[in-house]
Design a protein around this motif. Structure first.
Motif, short mmCIF file in Angstrom:
data_model
loop_
_atom_site.label_atom_id
_atom_site.label_comp_id
_atom_site.label_asym_id
_atom_site.label_seq_id
_atom_site.Cartn_x
_atom_site.Cartn_y
_atom_site.Cartn_z
N ALA A 90 34.90 11.76 -1.54
CA ALA A 90 35.55 12.25 -2.65
C ALA A 90 35.49 11.25 -3.75
N VAL A 91 35.33 9.78 -3.50
CA VAL A 91 34.85 8.86 -4.36
C VAL A 91 33.33 8.62 -4.48
N TYR A 92 32.51 8.62 -5.52
CA TYR A 92 31.18 8.48 -5.64
C TYR A 92 30.76 7.04 -5.52
N LEU A 93 30.54 6.67 -4.28
CA LEU A 93 30.06 5.30 -3.99
C LEU A 93 28.57 5.02 -4.20
N LYS A 94 27.75 6.04 -4.00
CA LYS A 94 26.34 5.91 -4.14
C LYS A 94 25.69 6.91 -4.97
N ALA A 122 37.59 3.07 -15.23
CA ALA A 122 36.88 3.00 -16.33
C ALA A 122 36.42 1.86 -16.46
N GLU A 123 36.77 0.56 -16.03
CA GLU A 123 36.10 -0.61 -16.29
C GLU A 123 34.89 -0.85 -15.44
N CYS A 124 34.61 -0.02 -14.46
CA CYS A 124 33.29 -0.29 -13.55
C CYS A 124 32.51 0.89 -13.66
N CYS A 146 29.78 -2.10 -11.62
CA CYS A 146 30.23 -3.24 -10.65
C CYS A 146 30.69 -2.34 -9.54
N GLU A 147 30.95 -3.16 -8.42
CA GLU A 147 31.24 -2.54 -7.11
C GLU A 147 32.74 -2.13 -7.23
N LEU A 148 33.16 -1.06 -7.00
CA LEU A 148 34.63 -0.61 -6.98
C LEU A 148 35.42 -1.30 -6.14
N PRO A 149 36.69 -2.03 -6.44
CA PRO A 149 37.37 -2.71 -5.37
C PRO A 149 37.94 -1.86 -4.51
#
Length: 268
Positions: free
Chosen positions: A79-83, A32-34, A95-98
């Protein structure tokens, strides 16, 4: 605050399973922070109220986490939406997900599918053939709450996705479900129920059909969000209940069909 579990499974007897893997809305704090999206933006692309329909089957799987944290209906590498292109063009992150956060999400993904394998293995052992109702809903009014509804010809009220299964093998089950849904009274009329018009089935049915091809049939069900205001989230309880009644009727028909298949052909 204690995190909600990724999903909840209620175990029951018999060969029917109902899943609502996009019903969840909660996002764990480190994600949630990102996250740049508002609750309303996330809710629009989620499938609220679909968990209520899982009562159509004795065994139920309901996801509690938002698909914006982890999408259990996408291949693992998506499965994780990075774009933005992974998420309908939305700018999801501020922010970029660590890497460690992504790793924890993907571990949860692996845990879910390990759990699903054990669950289905047990059910197949007990019942020989199993049917999974993969319950979703979809948007049909883009561009805001005042936008025009999408063309009904290309957007049935209920879309059954069978694109990941051996359709001929499961034809008796698929056809029985379609017939039951179409014959059910829906507030004085019949529902528009069609197959493979808009959706064909996502990763969950694909994975199940790859791993349990001859023993588990997944019916990927997408219900148009006519039962709610997809922009505000307000529920039309009457329509929602009527959809649930139709799904219950169709699930009972599928159960009867599985019993008929188990008994085998009637000899003259």
């Amino acid at each position: 605050m204690i995190d909600l579990p990724i999903w909840r499974t209620e175990f029951g007897e018999g060969p029917l399973v109902a899943c609502a893997i996009h019903d969840g809305h909660y996002v764990r704090p480190e994600v949630a922070e990102c996250c740049k999206l508002s609750d309303a933006q996330r809710r629009y692309e989620e499938d609220p109220y679909t968990a209520d329909w899982t009562t159509i089957a004795p065994t139920r799987i309901v996801a509690h986490r938002s698909r914006f944290e982890l999408d259990l209906n996408r291949p693992r590498d998506k499965a994780v939406y990075l774009k933005a292109e992974d998420a309908w063009g939305l700018d999801v992150w501020n922010c970029e997900l660590p890497a460690a956060v992504v790793k924890r999400s993907l571990q949860a993904y692996d845990d879910f599918y390990d759990h699903l394998r054990h669950l289905l293995t047990r059910l197949v052992k007990d019942n020989a053939q199993v049917v999974v109702f993969d319950l979703h809903s979809y948007n049909h009014i883009r561009g805001g709450s005042g936008g025009d509804a999408a063309d009904t010809e290309a957007n049935p009220e209920v879309n059954l996705g069978t694109g990941t299964m051996a359709r001929a093998l499961w034809a008796p089950v698929v056809d029985r479900w379609l017939s039951a849904m179409r014959e059910q009274d829906f507030l004085g009329r019949k529902l528009d129920v069609r197959e493979n018009v808009k959706f064909f089935g996502g990763q969950l049915p694909r994975w199940i059909h790859e791993n349990f091809a001859n023993s588990v049939c997944v019916l990927a069900i997408e219900v148009k969000k006519s039962f709610m205001n997809e922009w505000t989230g307000e529920l039309d309880a009457r329509q929602h209940a009527a959809v649930g009644k139709a799904l219950t009727h169709a699930a009972a028909a599928v159960s009867d069909e599985l019993e008929r298949i188990k008994r085998g052909p009637v000899l003259a």
